[in-house]
Design a protein around this motif. Structure first.
Motif, PDB file in Angstrom:
ATOM      1  N   VAL A  31       8.547  13.932   4.600  1.00  0.00           N
ATOM      2  CA  VAL A  31       9.820  12.954   4.879  1.00  0.00           C
ATOM      3  C   VAL A  31      10.259  12.498   3.469  1.00  0.00           C
ATOM      4  O   VAL A  31       9.309  11.889   2.644  1.00  0.00           O
ATOM      5  CB  VAL A  31       9.752  11.773   5.500  1.00  0.00           C
ATOM      6  N   ASP A  32      11.370  12.878   2.765  1.00  0.00           N
ATOM      7  CA  ASP A  32      11.809  12.491   1.430  1.00  0.00           C
ATOM      8  C   ASP A  32      13.123  11.959   1.508  1.00  0.00           C
ATOM      9  O   ASP A  32      13.792  12.012   2.378  1.00  0.00           O
ATOM     10  CB  ASP A  32      12.116  13.869   0.476  1.00  0.00           C
ATOM     11  N   VAL A  33      13.176  10.639   0.823  1.00  0.00           N
ATOM     12  CA  VAL A  33      14.243   9.969   0.437  1.00  0.00           C
ATOM     13  C   VAL A  33      15.345  10.606  -0.651  1.00  0.00           C
ATOM     14  O   VAL A  33      15.108  10.714  -1.581  1.00  0.00           O
ATOM     15  CB  VAL A  33      14.119   8.485   0.245  1.00  0.00           C
ATOM     16  N   LEU A  34      16.545  10.959  -0.153  1.00  0.00           N
ATOM     17  CA  LEU A  34      17.454  11.799  -0.874  1.00  0.00           C
ATOM     18  C   LEU A  34      18.565  10.313  -1.577  1.00  0.00           C
ATOM     19  O   LEU A  34      19.044  10.826  -2.483  1.00  0.00           O
ATOM     20  CB  LEU A  34      18.374  12.687  -0.061  1.00  0.00           C
ATOM     21  N   MET A  77      -5.897  -2.009   4.480  1.00  0.00           N
ATOM     22  CA  MET A  77      -5.240  -0.696   3.901  1.00  0.00           C
ATOM     23  C   MET A  77      -4.146  -0.250   4.827  1.00  0.00           C
ATOM     24  O   MET A  77      -4.388  -0.239   6.038  1.00  0.00           O
ATOM     25  CB  MET A  77      -6.557   0.270   3.848  1.00  0.00           C
ATOM     26  N   GLY A  78      -3.059  -0.018   4.073  1.00  0.00           N
ATOM     27  CA  GLY A  78      -1.939   0.255   4.834  1.00  0.00           C
ATOM     28  C   GLY A  78      -1.834   1.934   5.268  1.00  0.00           C
ATOM     29  O   GLY A  78      -2.902   2.491   5.040  1.00  0.00           O
ATOM     30  N   ASN A  79      -0.883   2.076   6.155  1.00  0.00           N
ATOM     31  CA  ASN A  79      -0.650   3.561   6.491  1.00  0.00           C
ATOM     32  C   ASN A  79      -0.313   4.657   5.264  1.00  0.00           C
ATOM     33  O   ASN A  79       0.276   3.867   4.582  1.00  0.00           O
ATOM     34  CB  ASN A  79       0.414   3.499   7.560  1.00  0.00           C
ATOM     35  N   LEU A  80      -0.973   5.518   5.318  1.00  0.00           N
ATOM     36  CA  LEU A  80      -0.571   6.423   4.142  1.00  0.00           C
ATOM     37  C   LEU A  80       0.889   6.986   4.355  1.00  0.00           C
ATOM     38  O   LEU A  80       1.052   7.388   5.563  1.00  0.00           O
ATOM     39  CB  LEU A  80      -1.392   7.973   4.384  1.00  0.00           C
ATOM     40  N   MET A  81       1.792   7.208   3.334  1.00  0.00           N
ATOM     41  CA  MET A  81       2.842   7.449   3.562  1.00  0.00           C
ATOM     42  C   MET A  81       3.093   8.968   3.530  1.00  0.00           C
ATOM     43  O   MET A  81       2.078   9.789   3.180  1.00  0.00           O
ATOM     44  CB  MET A  81       3.729   6.873   2.181  1.00  0.00           C
ATOM     45  N   SER A  82       4.118   9.471   4.086  1.00  0.00           N
ATOM     46  CA  SER A  82       4.403  10.859   4.323  1.00  0.00           C
ATOM     47  C   SER A  82       4.319  11.693   2.924  1.00  0.00           C
ATOM     48  O   SER A  82       4.757  11.067   1.723  1.00  0.00           O
ATOM     49  CB  SER A  82       5.257  11.172   5.116  1.00  0.00           C
ATOM     50  N   ALA A  83       4.102  12.951   2.895  1.00  0.00           N
ATOM     51  CA  ALA A  83       4.211  13.679   1.652  1.00  0.00           C
ATOM     52  C   ALA A  83       5.463  14.117   1.397  1.00  0.00           C
ATOM     53  O   ALA A  83       6.404  14.072   2.254  1.00  0.00           O
ATOM     54  CB  ALA A  83       3.338  14.881   1.779  1.00  0.00           C
ATOM     55  N   SER A  84       5.739  14.612   0.325  1.00  0.00           N
ATOM     56  CA  SER A  84       7.053  15.201  -0.114  1.00  0.00           C
ATOM     57  C   SER A  84       7.036  16.594   0.218  1.00  0.00           C
ATOM     58  O   SER A  84       6.149  17.291   0.401  1.00  0.00           O
ATOM     59  CB  SER A  84       7.304  15.122  -1.358  1.00  0.00           C
ATOM     60  N   PHE A  85       8.493  17.019   0.596  1.00  0.00           N
ATOM     61  CA  PHE A  85       8.485  18.638   0.738  1.00  0.00           C
ATOM     62  C   PHE A  85       7.811  19.452  -0.571  1.00  0.00           C
ATOM     63  O   PHE A  85       7.549  20.687  -0.532  1.00  0.00           O
ATOM     64  CB  PHE A  85       9.738  19.108   1.173  1.00  0.00           C
ATOM     65  N   ALA A  86       8.104  18.698  -1.550  1.00  0.00           N
ATOM     66  CA  ALA A  86       7.480  19.260  -2.934  1.00  0.00           C
ATOM     67  C   ALA A  86       6.458  18.852  -3.489  1.00  0.00           C
ATOM     68  O   ALA A  86       6.440  17.418  -3.881  1.00  0.00           O
ATOM     69  CB  ALA A  86       8.800  19.271  -4.008  1.00  0.00           C
ATOM     70  N   PRO A  87       5.310  19.293  -3.327  1.00  0.00           N
ATOM     71  CA  PRO A  87       3.943  18.700  -3.459  1.00  0.00           C
ATOM     72  C   PRO A  87       3.857  17.752  -5.272  1.00  0.00           C
ATOM     73  O   PRO A  87       3.363  17.096  -5.253  1.00  0.00           O
ATOM     74  CB  PRO A  87       2.805  19.733  -3.354  1.00  0.00           C
ATOM     75  N   GLU A  88       4.711  18.589  -6.045  1.00  0.00           N
ATOM     76  CA  GLU A  88       4.743  18.214  -7.373  1.00  0.00           C
ATOM     77  C   GLU A  88       5.292  16.492  -7.583  1.00  0.00           C
ATOM     78  O   GLU A  88       5.295  15.854  -8.549  1.00  0.00           O
ATOM     79  CB  GLU A  88       5.281  18.894  -8.603  1.00  0.00           C
ATOM     80  N   ASN A 118       4.879  14.167  -5.029  1.00  0.00           N
ATOM     81  CA  ASN A 118       4.035  13.289  -4.482  1.00  0.00           C
ATOM     82  C   ASN A 118       3.521  11.944  -4.878  1.00  0.00           C
ATOM     83  O   ASN A 118       3.743  10.864  -4.513  1.00  0.00           O
ATOM     84  CB  ASN A 118       2.700  13.929  -3.776  1.00  0.00           C
ATOM     85  N   GLU A 119       3.110  12.274  -6.281  1.00  0.00           N
ATOM     86  CA  GLU A 119       2.844  10.816  -7.180  1.00  0.00           C
ATOM     87  C   GLU A 119       3.892   9.991  -7.423  1.00  0.00           C
ATOM     88  O   GLU A 119       3.787   8.616  -6.959  1.00  0.00           O
ATOM     89  CB  GLU A 119       2.158  11.508  -8.173  1.00  0.00           C
ATOM     90  N   VAL A 120       5.188  10.557  -7.988  1.00  0.00           N
ATOM     91  CA  VAL A 120       6.254   9.578  -8.006  1.00  0.00           C
ATOM     92  C   VAL A 120       6.862   9.032  -6.653  1.00  0.00           C
ATOM     93  O   VAL A 120       7.417   7.953  -6.627  1.00  0.00           O
ATOM     94  CB  VAL A 120       7.329  10.093  -8.824  1.00  0.00           C
ATOM     95  N   LYS A 121       6.776   9.874  -5.636  1.00  0.00           N
ATOM     96  CA  LYS A 121       7.272   9.392  -4.375  1.00  0.00           C
ATOM     97  C   LYS A 121       6.242   8.220  -3.698  1.00  0.00           C
ATOM     98  O   LYS A 121       6.643   7.154  -3.299  1.00  0.00           O
ATOM     99  CB  LYS A 121       6.968  10.511  -3.180  1.00  0.00           C
ATOM    100  N   THR A 122       5.012   8.250  -4.046  1.00  0.00           N
ATOM    101  CA  THR A 122       4.251   7.203  -3.350  1.00  0.00           C
ATOM    102  C   THR A 122       4.284   5.943  -4.092  1.00  0.00           C
ATOM    103  O   THR A 122       4.581   4.754  -3.398  1.00  0.00           O
ATOM    104  CB  THR A 122       2.606   7.686  -3.728  1.00  0.00           C
ATOM    105  N   LYS A 123       4.814   6.178  -5.325  1.00  0.00           N
ATOM    106  CA  LYS A 123       4.643   4.790  -6.220  1.00  0.00           C
ATOM    107  C   LYS A 123       6.234   4.161  -5.652  1.00  0.00           C
ATOM    108  O   LYS A 123       6.175   2.927  -5.367  1.00  0.00           O
ATOM    109  CB  LYS A 123       5.205   4.990  -7.723  1.00  0.00           C
ATOM    110  N   TYR A 124       7.261   5.287  -5.340  1.00  0.00           N
ATOM    111  CA  TYR A 124       8.605   4.601  -4.957  1.00  0.00           C
ATOM    112  C   TYR A 124       8.365   4.014  -3.435  1.00  0.00           C
ATOM    113  O   TYR A 124       8.773   2.876  -3.147  1.00  0.00           O
ATOM    114  CB  TYR A 124       9.541   5.701  -5.007  1.00  0.00           C
ATOM    115  N   GLU A 145      14.381   6.510  -9.482  1.00  0.00           N
ATOM    116  CA  GLU A 145      15.023   7.729 -10.492  1.00  0.00           C
ATOM    117  C   GLU A 145      14.021   8.722 -10.670  1.00  0.00           C
ATOM    118  O   GLU A 145      14.416   9.750 -10.862  1.00  0.00           O
ATOM    119  CB  GLU A 145      15.796   6.799 -11.757  1.00  0.00           C
ATOM    120  N   ASP A 146      12.852   8.327 -10.950  1.00  0.00           N
ATOM    121  CA  ASP A 146      11.855   9.456 -11.478  1.00  0.00           C
ATOM    122  C   ASP A 146      11.692  10.305 -10.238  1.00  0.00           C
ATOM    123  O   ASP A 146      11.599  11.513 -10.427  1.00  0.00           O
ATOM    124  CB  ASP A 146      10.471   8.605 -11.581  1.00  0.00           C
ATOM    125  N   TYR A 147      11.471   9.628  -9.065  1.00  0.00           N
ATOM    126  CA  TYR A 147      11.334  10.389  -7.786  1.00  0.00           C
ATOM    127  C   TYR A 147      12.382  11.478  -7.381  1.00  0.00           C
ATOM    128  O   TYR A 147      12.514  12.544  -7.020  1.00  0.00           O
ATOM    129  CB  TYR A 147      11.135   9.447  -6.535  1.00  0.00           C
TER     130      TYR A 147
END
Lengths: 184, 95
Positions: free
Chosen positions: A36-39, B1-12, B14-20, B47-49
């Protein structure tokens, strides 16, 4: 064209449910949702409404007869736009499929709002419109019937999956964090 | 410990997504729901994500599909289609 709808109730207040909705995936039941991605995401300064556009990536086996028509891909993408009104306490999510849409369109609207007779609960409504565009009517019906069945299965799984997330998060949330001030 | 958030469709991403995601979840519960959502502390992280996503969307051929869907159901009207807007417009006023 076919319509599918369902309603259910969650035994948690709306604030908590709406916050948990952002954490719905991953969950052990909805294994078909892989990303799931936020666009895009903005708060309207006039209305205070939070609008979010998301890309949902799904991977789910599809029957061979359909696989042949869509060209052998089992990864699909859905675009979802949601609105949260923190004053009216409504979360509305509108989604449609991006892939396969020359053949089939599935448009869904889900809403979460407080149960007005019991603010410790949240009601959920879901309506989907399913329409196939194949040339032959029989194929259209076949595609729509398959899609309705798949939709119902995923909706049932989705409800259970969200329940499991709500329970898990409730065990980590400090007491009173989402306590509703009664507006009755 | 909270729920793990979903992955990004682009694995590269994932890291910036998690922070956001972590920043957003905190802001949503602690500020937005409490009527203090005017300031967004997650903008830089977003912006990074977003930069990471932009590249991936084009590379994986999703951007065109998205742009078409955006025409039909614009973000600015909450993803409503013209059909839905017409229905809402024609609906009698609810008391």
């Amino acid at each position: 064209m076919k319509f599918v709808s369902s309603q259910c109730s969650f035994d948690y207040p709306w604030n908590y449910v709406s916050a948990s909705a952002w954490k719905k995936y991953p969950n052990e039941m909805s294994s078909h949702v892989v990303a799931v991605d936020v666009l895009r995401r903005e708060v309207n300064p006039e209305t205070g409404i939070l609008t979010t556009e998301r890309l949902i990536t799904c991977r789910q086996p599809i029957p061979r007869w359909l696989l042949a028509i869509v060209g052998g891909r089992d990864t699909s993408y859905v675009r979802e736009v949601s609105e949260v009104d923190p004053v009216k306490k409504t979360l509305t999510l509108r989604s449609c499929n991006l892939t396969m849409n020359h053949l089939l369109s599935v448009n869904e609207i889900c809403t979460y709002s407080p149960d007005t007779s019991d603010f410790s609960k949240t009601v959920f409504n879901q309506v989907a419109r399913i329409e196939a565009y194949a040339t032959f009517q029989r194929l259209c019906n076949k595609i729509e019937d398959w899609s309705v069945e798949r939709f119902r299965q995923n909706a049932a799984i989705g409800k259970l999956g969200f329940e499991s997330v709500l329970q898990k998060l409730a065990n980590t949330v400090p007491e009173g964090m989402f306590k509703e001030v009664s507006t009755a | 410990m909270g729920n793990l958030m979903s992955a990004s469709f682009a694995p590269e991403c994932n890291e910036v997504k998690t922070k956001y995601d972590n920043c957003f979840n905190e802001w949503y519960s602690e500020k937005f729901l409490k009527g203090k959502g005017a300031i967004n502390p997650c903008e830089e992280l977003y912006e990074d994500y977003k930069a990471c996503l932009g590249t991936a969307l084009t590379a994986r051929g999703i951007k065109n599909m998205l742009d078409k869907a955006r025409e039909d159901a614009p973000f600015e009207v909450g993803g409503r289609t013209q059909e839905e807007l017409n229905e809402e417009f024609n609906k009698p006023e609810k008391k």
